[in-house]
Design an enzyme around this catalytic site. Structure first.
Site, PDB file in Angstrom:
ATOM      1  CD  GLU A 453      33.682  23.642  67.471  1.00  0.00           C
ATOM      2  OE1 GLU A 453      34.432  23.729  66.839  1.00  0.00           O
ATOM      3  OE2 GLU A 453      32.650  24.543  67.960  1.00  0.00           O
ATOM      4  CG  ASP A 526      32.826  24.789  63.487  1.00  0.00           C
ATOM      5  OD1 ASP A 526      33.654  23.969  62.632  1.00  0.00           O
ATOM      6  OD2 ASP A 526      32.007  24.692  64.173  1.00  0.00           O
ATOM      7  CG  ASP A 528      32.673  29.405  65.051  1.00  0.00           C
ATOM      8  OD1 ASP A 528      33.545  28.534  65.836  1.00  0.00           O
ATOM      9  OD2 ASP A 528      31.341  28.913  64.877  1.00  0.00           O
ATOM     10  CG  ASP A 530      30.818  28.922  70.205  1.00  0.00           C
ATOM     11  OD1 ASP A 530      31.156  29.648  70.819  1.00  0.00           O
ATOM     12  OD2 ASP A 530      29.624  28.658  69.539  1.00  0.00           O
TER      13      ASP A 530
END
Ligand code: 0RA
Length: 695
Positions: A453, A526, A528, A530
């Site tokens: 990503e 990641d 997180d 997103d």
């Protein structure tokens, strides 16, 4: 209806016919029937089981004609011993009066003259036609014995035939109440390959005919002896078997019957019946969750597997009406393309039945209706009625249009898939996407594809990787994070096209697992929200379009560390809180200290890079343990990324199972779907675990 209780047809008194009474007319008639016996296939289709059963259909059709003319409501078919078949109806009875020109009974004419069927009477239009509209005289010609019994004018009239020839004149043999006709026949074993009837074939054909003629009661009785029944159909149980078909709803009932093991998309079956001048039109339909179309077209109760003018009229009206409804209600927006014929066909169960005086059949097998005026009759009748149905049944209308839209989307996705990435040859020798940093090995078993990503993480991964076996494909998160985009739209996405080209397998019908260029495809996002979002999307893509790759164990999720602790020169990585907690405990740092430290950090999103910091109680004031929390892959330098996440010696990989992917796909539906309530509920229940979910 006359109730003549007889288990086998009655025979009348033997009374030899005087040959001299026959006119020249009758001789040609008999020569006609001789022609039928010489070339039976030409008249009944075949001399196999099909032709044999056509004998029954022919006789039953005559009774159906009488029913459709409104004069008969019950038809009884009996399978009797010694290969006798009898068909009784409670119609007006075949006329028995003497034909003015031919000077013989009308009954005899019908039974012995080819195509004498509808030539007399009150002009009510004859409905049976086409393949088995050859007339009962053909049945007579191909039978060793026939007994025709007519109940008319309070009398019972009878005439018997041998090999098509009347044994004597039509005569009254007794009194009768009511009216009707019984035709009993015994097919000629020297003409047909077999004269054994198939119960199932009869039931299925007649059930269909009963659906097509609403309001007629059809009784079928198997009164054969056990020896005559098919050995393999538990013959003893068949004894005395009897069926009754009566469908008040006609073809609407037929639709329900066809759909009984399917999942209807709406409750009400559409139905219309209308007479347009000389054409009687009947249409019924209902959509199911199926992908196939089940459409049955009939002209005069004869099935037309190749369609014809009635089907053309139906299709035109269906597509036009559904499109205009969808536009009117704003379901199709201005920019949207019209639903195609294919879109409105998916999951459709439909029956079109027309009745016309003079059906014309085309094609090699005569299975296509040709009458040109039928198209307009069906198109207007059906179109108008469907429009009214949709207005009056908005729930059904919405479900129907919804189903068609879904079909359109799926087809669009498939088309895009085919046209873009997937054309054969487009991949072979096609340049790999520019963003891909490929590995040098050409052995798929050794090769890995990291889907990373973001460009910055992609950069680190490219620098840190083992170039020989590890390929890197950076995907831009922003582009992927298309809110509410469905997979079909997402497939137009260049990022995903690159991925499919890089994998080498192609997609959809062109998919070939042997072409897979990397045996490990590793999603590296990641830790997180997103990242989770993109991971969900990728898993959904794999689940929907590449389940084979998941099943074969080729899909993985990289597990980057969540924390690192620097202790002097030493660097320790932690992939989950539990392990970190245990480590800290060992160092004499309690988790409460850690919590305080996190609070001190003062940022609920935990953005700080150098936090939390905790002081060891024992080593208070001496050395500082530096706990670093990783949020993004981009925060690691290439060496760190290699060491923690990519180096096969110490990395953690999670192999994706179909279960994982299915769950992801459900989440995807909730997140991306247009239905608001489930999305809201999902966000509410997960609000604590996912902060800043940007939906
Ligand atoms: C033509 C005229 C009339 C009856 C029929 C045909 C007729 C044929 C069959 C074949 C099997 N069952 C049938 N029932 C009736 C009657 C004309 C009249 O009564 O005026």
């Amino acid at each position: 209806m006359p109730e003549k209780k007889k288990s086998a047809p009655t025979a009348t008194k033997k009374d030899d016919n005087k040959g001299g009474e026959y006119s020249a007319n009758q001789i040609t008639v008999l020569e006609g029937l001789e022609a039928v016996r010489k070339r039976p296939g030409m008249y009944i289709g075949s001399t196999g089981p099909r032709g044999l059963h056509h004998m029954i259909w022919e006789v039953v059709d005559n009774s159906f004609d009488e029913a459709m003319a409104g004069h008969c409501d019950t038809i009884t078919l009996r399978l009797l011993p010694d290969h006798w078949i009898s068909v009784t109806d409670n119609g007006r009875g075949i006329p028995v009066d003497i034909h003015p020109k031919k000077k013989i009974s009308a009954l005899e004419l019908v039974m012995t003259q080819l195509h004498a069927g509808g030539k007399f009477g009150d002009g009510g239009y004859k409905v049976s036609g086409g393949l088995h509209g050859v007339g009962v005289s053909v049945v007579n010609a191909l039978s060793t014995d026939v007994i025709a019994t007519v109940y008319r004018d309070d009398k019972e009239w009878v005439q018997e035939y041998k090999l098509g020839k009347p044994k004597e004149k039509v005569k009254a043999i007794g009194k009768a109440k009511g009216t009707g006709t019984t035709i009993a026949f015994r097919a000629d074993a020297s003409i047909f390959e077999t004269i054994d009837y198939n119960w199932k074939t009869i039931i299925e054909h007649l059930r269909q005919q009963a659906y097509l003629t609403k309001g007629v009661r059809l009784i079928i009785k198997d009164e054969r002896t056990d020896e005559e029944k098919e050995v393999d159909t538990s013959s003893s149980k068949m004894k005395g078997t009897s069926y009754q078909f009566y469908f008040e709803g006609g073809i609407a009932s037929y639709i329900k019957h066809i759909n009984k093991n399917r999942e209807p998309k709406h409750e009400n079956v559409f139905y219309v019946e209308k007479q347009v001048e000389h054409i009687a039109v009947e249409v019924a339909l209902q959509y199911t969750a199926d992908y196939q179309e089940s459409l049955f077209a009939f002209a005069n109760n004869i099935t037309n597997p190749d369609g014809g003018t009635h089907v053309a009229g139906f299709r035109g009206a269906l597509t036009r009406t559904l499109n205009s409804y969808a536009r009117k209600k704003g379901i199709l927006k201005e920019k949207d393309a019209n639903l195609s014929g294919e879109d409105v066909r998916e999951g459709l169960t439909a029956i079109i039945s027309v009745k016309i005086p003079d059906p014309q059949f085309e094609g090699q097998t005569k299975s296509k209706l040709g009458n040109p005026d039928v198209k307009a009759a069906v198109e207007t009748t059906f179109g108008e009625a469907l429009e009214i149905f949709m207005e009056e049944n908005p729930k059904d209308a919405e479900a129907i249009v919804g189903k068609c839209l879904l079909a359109a989307r799926a087809r669009n996705a498939a088309r895009i898939a085919r046209e873009s990435v997937l054309r054969k040859g487009a991949l072979e020798g096609f340049t790999l996407p520019g963003k891909l940093a490929d590995c040098s090995s050409r052995k798929a078993a050794d090769s890995e594809l990291y889907i990373v990503e973001g460009d910055s993480a992609g950069g680190s991964a490219k620098q840190g990787r083992d170039r020989h076996t590890q390929a890197i494909l950076p995907l831009r998160g922003k582009v992927l994070n298309v809110e509410r985009a469905r997979l079909d739209k997402i497939l137009t996405n260049n990022e995903l096209k690159s991925l499919i080209i890089a994998m080498g397998t192609n997609i959809g019908e062109m998919f070939e697992i042997e072409k897979l260029r990397y045996h490990r495809i590793i999603i590296m996002t990641d830790a997180d929200v997103d990242g989770a979002h993109i991971r969900t999307l990728l898993l959904t893509l794999f689940f929907r379009y590449f389940p084979e790759l998941i099943a074969a164990g080729h899909i993985f999720i990289a597990q980057p560390p969540l924390y690192s602790i620097k202790n002097g020169k030493d660097m320790k990585w932690f992939y989950n809180e539990e392990v970190l907690g245990k480590y800290l405990e060992k160092q004499g740092i309690s988790s409460s200290d850690l919590e305080v430290a996190e609070e001190n950090e003062g940022d609920e999103a935990g953005e700080a890079e150098e936090a939390p910091t905790a002081k060891s109680k024992e080593k208070k004031g001496k050395s500082k343990i530096n706990i670093q929390r990783y949020k993004g892959l981009g925060e690691m330098n290439p060496e760190q990324l290699w060491e923690t996440t990519m180096n096969p010696e110490n990395r953690l990989l999670k192999r994706v199972t179909i279960d994982d992917a299915e769950k992801a796909s459900e989440v995807f539906d909730i997140l991306m779907g247009s239905e608001v309530p489930p999305r809201k509920k999902f966000i509410q229940t997960h609000a604590k675990s996912v902060k800043n979910l940007d939906i």
